[in-house]
Design a protein around this motif. Structure first.
Motif, PDB file in Angstrom:
ATOM      1  N   SER A 201       0.785  -1.227   0.000  1.00 45.22           N
ATOM      2  CA  SER A 201       0.000   0.000   0.000  1.00 45.22           C
ATOM      3  C   SER A 201       0.821   1.283   0.000  1.00 45.22           C
ATOM      4  CB  SER A 201      -0.973  -0.006   1.172  1.00 45.22           C
ATOM      5  OG  SER A 201      -0.327  -0.435   2.337  1.00 45.22           O
ATOM      6  N   SER A 241      -7.541   6.197  -7.412  1.00 47.89           N
ATOM      7  CA  SER A 241      -6.637   5.169  -6.880  1.00 47.89           C
ATOM      8  C   SER A 241      -5.679   5.796  -5.865  1.00 47.89           C
ATOM      9  CB  SER A 241      -5.809   4.560  -8.010  1.00 47.89           C
ATOM     10  OG  SER A 241      -6.640   4.139  -9.061  1.00 47.89           O
ATOM     11  N   PHE A 277     -14.237   0.970  -3.004  1.00 46.66           N
ATOM     12  CA  PHE A 277     -13.330   0.099  -2.266  1.00 46.66           C
ATOM     13  C   PHE A 277     -14.149  -0.874  -1.445  1.00 46.66           C
ATOM     14  CE2 PHE A 277     -10.463  -1.289   1.020  1.00 46.66           C
ATOM     15  CZ  PHE A 277      -9.224  -1.327   0.410  1.00 46.66           C
ATOM     16  N   HIS A 283     -16.434  -3.950 -11.256  1.00 47.26           N
ATOM     17  CA  HIS A 283     -15.050  -3.683 -11.657  1.00 47.26           C
ATOM     18  C   HIS A 283     -14.804  -4.091 -13.097  1.00 47.26           C
ATOM     19  CE1 HIS A 283     -14.291  -8.025 -11.010  1.00 47.26           C
ATOM     20  NE2 HIS A 283     -15.083  -7.867  -9.971  1.00 47.26           N
ATOM     21  N   LEU A 303      -7.670  -1.587  -7.997  1.00 45.14           N
ATOM     22  CA  LEU A 303      -7.519  -2.494  -6.860  1.00 45.14           C
ATOM     23  C   LEU A 303      -6.694  -3.740  -7.168  1.00 45.14           C
ATOM     24  CD1 LEU A 303     -11.017  -2.333  -5.067  1.00 45.14           C
ATOM     25  CD2 LEU A 303      -8.938  -1.015  -4.607  1.00 45.14           C
ATOM     26  N   ASP A 304      -6.258  -3.892  -8.423  1.00 42.01           N
ATOM     27  CA  ASP A 304      -5.403  -5.044  -8.741  1.00 42.01           C
ATOM     28  C   ASP A 304      -4.720  -4.777 -10.074  1.00 42.01           C
ATOM     29  OD1 ASP A 304      -4.178  -7.518  -8.498  1.00 42.01           O
ATOM     30  OD2 ASP A 304      -5.979  -8.708  -8.951  1.00 42.01           O
ATOM     31  N   GLY A 330      -2.490  -6.520  -5.255  1.00 40.50           N
ATOM     32  CA  GLY A 330      -3.804  -5.894  -5.204  1.00 40.50           C
ATOM     33  C   GLY A 330      -4.409  -6.085  -3.834  1.00 40.50           C
ATOM     34  N   VAL A 331      -5.655  -5.673  -3.694  1.00 43.79           N
ATOM     35  CA  VAL A 331      -6.347  -5.821  -2.413  1.00 43.79           C
ATOM     36  C   VAL A 331      -6.817  -7.282  -2.309  1.00 43.79           C
ATOM     37  CG1 VAL A 331      -8.188  -4.921  -0.934  1.00 43.79           C
ATOM     38  CG2 VAL A 331      -6.947  -3.385  -2.451  1.00 43.79           C
ATOM     39  N   PHE A 337     -10.227  -9.227  -6.142  1.00 45.63           N
ATOM     40  CA  PHE A 337      -9.032  -8.445  -6.488  1.00 45.63           C
ATOM     41  C   PHE A 337      -7.744  -9.157  -6.051  1.00 45.63           C
ATOM     42  CE2 PHE A 337     -12.674  -5.650  -5.663  1.00 45.63           C
ATOM     43  CZ  PHE A 337     -12.871  -5.185  -6.962  1.00 45.63           C
TER      44      PHE A 337
END
Ligand code: ADP
Ligand code: MG
Length: 404
Positions: A201, A241, A277, A283, A303-304, A330-331, A337
């Motif tokens: 992150s 983002s 999020f 997505h 997210l990815d 990614g998350v 993701f």
């Protein structure tokens, strides 16, 4: 100078040995969701038990505020440790109080007690040297020697990591020795091609390692939340983002430096952009230079990494002899993701050479995605510590054990 080993402590039979572990495991409603760090502590603990030591295990857990906080109790960890050691493990409900001193006094040779969370005491992480020293002095009354084995905390100057090692005869445990062995292989003449994969992150956490690794590696693959700062540095819009604007100039500097050195910095060509999020957000995969053209416009959140990028990253990893990976792509906590992280993890298991996973979330990610520890060359228990080591920084918790 090299680290003092367990042997340097002489016979430990009947001696009270404090073991500073890193048992900072993720907990959800009092249940351990990844016991990797508990498992990693076993070789040292078993060695001490077999040597007939009276073993006093200490660790931090989470970030309590220097005072007792039941949600961060080590009691569930003591229970898990008992299962893994296959012997009873006592638990003391304080760190340096009556419960701890009674429990330690009651130990027979080869027995183990876990004392309560070090960070329930303000002295453990105090900024003030004297306060840390005072707390270390209290801890020291519980043991005749210290084995330092919490690799995840060796980059921190904290009472149980640093000052305690100055007071008691001290040595490194087997986990620290193993971790350093692997990190040495990553810094001293690694086999080429050498690829580093960075995600996670926070760009600002990882920039130091980029500057240190640039002269040593062949390519750096950039994913995770930090990729957007890289894309923005190249002039692309990244909608909503994650973006660290204050790092843009530094990132531009690295891109230029990399080009000069002939190091490839590989950025995603496509990303997964979500409407919000959340786990079930709508997505879509879009080109990395057209993020704001997704159906979600300027409110889209990357997210990815996309499927095309994941394939390119996987190929680059498989073509390498040495790979160090820190930070999810990614998350991954949201299954929708997690594909990029999974692809990178899969590729890492196929490396014909040394493939290392470093970082708490990265380690948790590979386990959560169903990979087994032994599929990788090594899973480091310390994210921050391994990054700082690779950055070439001096780590106080190692220096105090004779490392230079
Ligand atoms: P590690 O603990 O392995 O060093 P970090 O703590 O740096 O890794 O980062 C892990 C976190 O990064 C994960 O919780 C993950 O959800 C998050 N992350 C990855 N990609 C993104 C993204 N595109 N946007 C926001 N967060 C992200
Ligand atoms: Mg993390």
């Amino acid at each position: 100078m090299t680290l003092r080993t367990l042997e340097s402590l002489g016979s430990l039979e009947g001696k009270r040995v404090i073991v500073r572990c890193d048992l900072n495991v993720p907990l959800k409603d009092g249940v351990i969701t990844d016991d990797g760090r508990v498992r990693a502590s076993l070789p040292t603990l078993n060695t001490l038990i077999e040597a007939g030591a009276r073993v006093v295990v200490c660790s931090h857990l989470g970030r309590p505020d220097g005072a007792p906080d039941p949600q961060y109790s080590l009691e569930p960890v003591a229970k898990r440790l008992s299962e893994l050691l296959d012997q009873p493990v006592a638990f003391a409900s304080d760190t340096v109080g009556e419960s701890a001193s009674d429990a330690v006094a009651a130990l027979e040779d080869g027995e183990v007690v876990v004392i309560e969370n070090l960070r329930f005491n303000a002295g453990e992480t105090a900024k003030d040297d004297a306060a840390r020293k005072a707390f270390a002095g209290e801890l020291a009354t519980l043991g005749d020697a210290l084995v330092s084995d919490g690799f995840g905390v060796v980059h921190r100057k904290q009472a149980s990591v640093y000052e305690l090692a100055e007071i008691l005869p001290s040595a490194a445990g087997l986990l620290i020795a193993t971790e350093l062995d692997v990190l040495d292989r990553l810094t001293e003449s690694p086999e080429r091609p050498y690829t580093v994969v960075l995600g996670g992150s926070k760009v600002s956490d990882k920039l130091g390692v980029i500057s240190h690794l640039l002269p040593r590696v062949d390519r750096i693959l950039v994913g995770g939340g930090m990729l957007f700062t890289f894309l923005a540095a190249q002039g692309h819009a990244v909608a909503s983002s994650l973006l660290e604007k204050d790092q843009l100039d530094t990132v531009r500097g690295y891109l230029a430096d990399a080009e000069e050195r002939g190091v490839e910095i590989v950025l995603p060509t496509d990303v997964v952009v979500a409407e919000s999020f959340s786990a079930d957000a709508a997505h879509e995969i879009v080109a990395a230079d057209a993020i704001e053209e997704s159906p979600f416009g300027t409110s889209g959140i990357g997210l990815d990494i996309g499927a095309e990028t994941a394939a390119v990253f996987a190929q680059a990893i498989c073509d390498s002899k040495t790979v160090f990976w820190n930070g999810p792509m990614g998350v991954f906590e949201f299954p929708a993701f997690a594909a990029g992280t999974k692809a990178v993890a899969q590729a890492l298991t196929e490396v014909d050479g040394l493939g290392v996973v470093g970082g708490g979330d990265s380690a948790a990610a590979v386990r959560q995605l169903g990979f087994a520890d032994d599929q990788f060359g090594h899973i480091s228990t310390g994210g921050g510590a391994s990054l700082e080591f690779l950055e070439g920084k001096k780590l106080p918790g190692l220096e105090v054990l004779g490392w230079a």
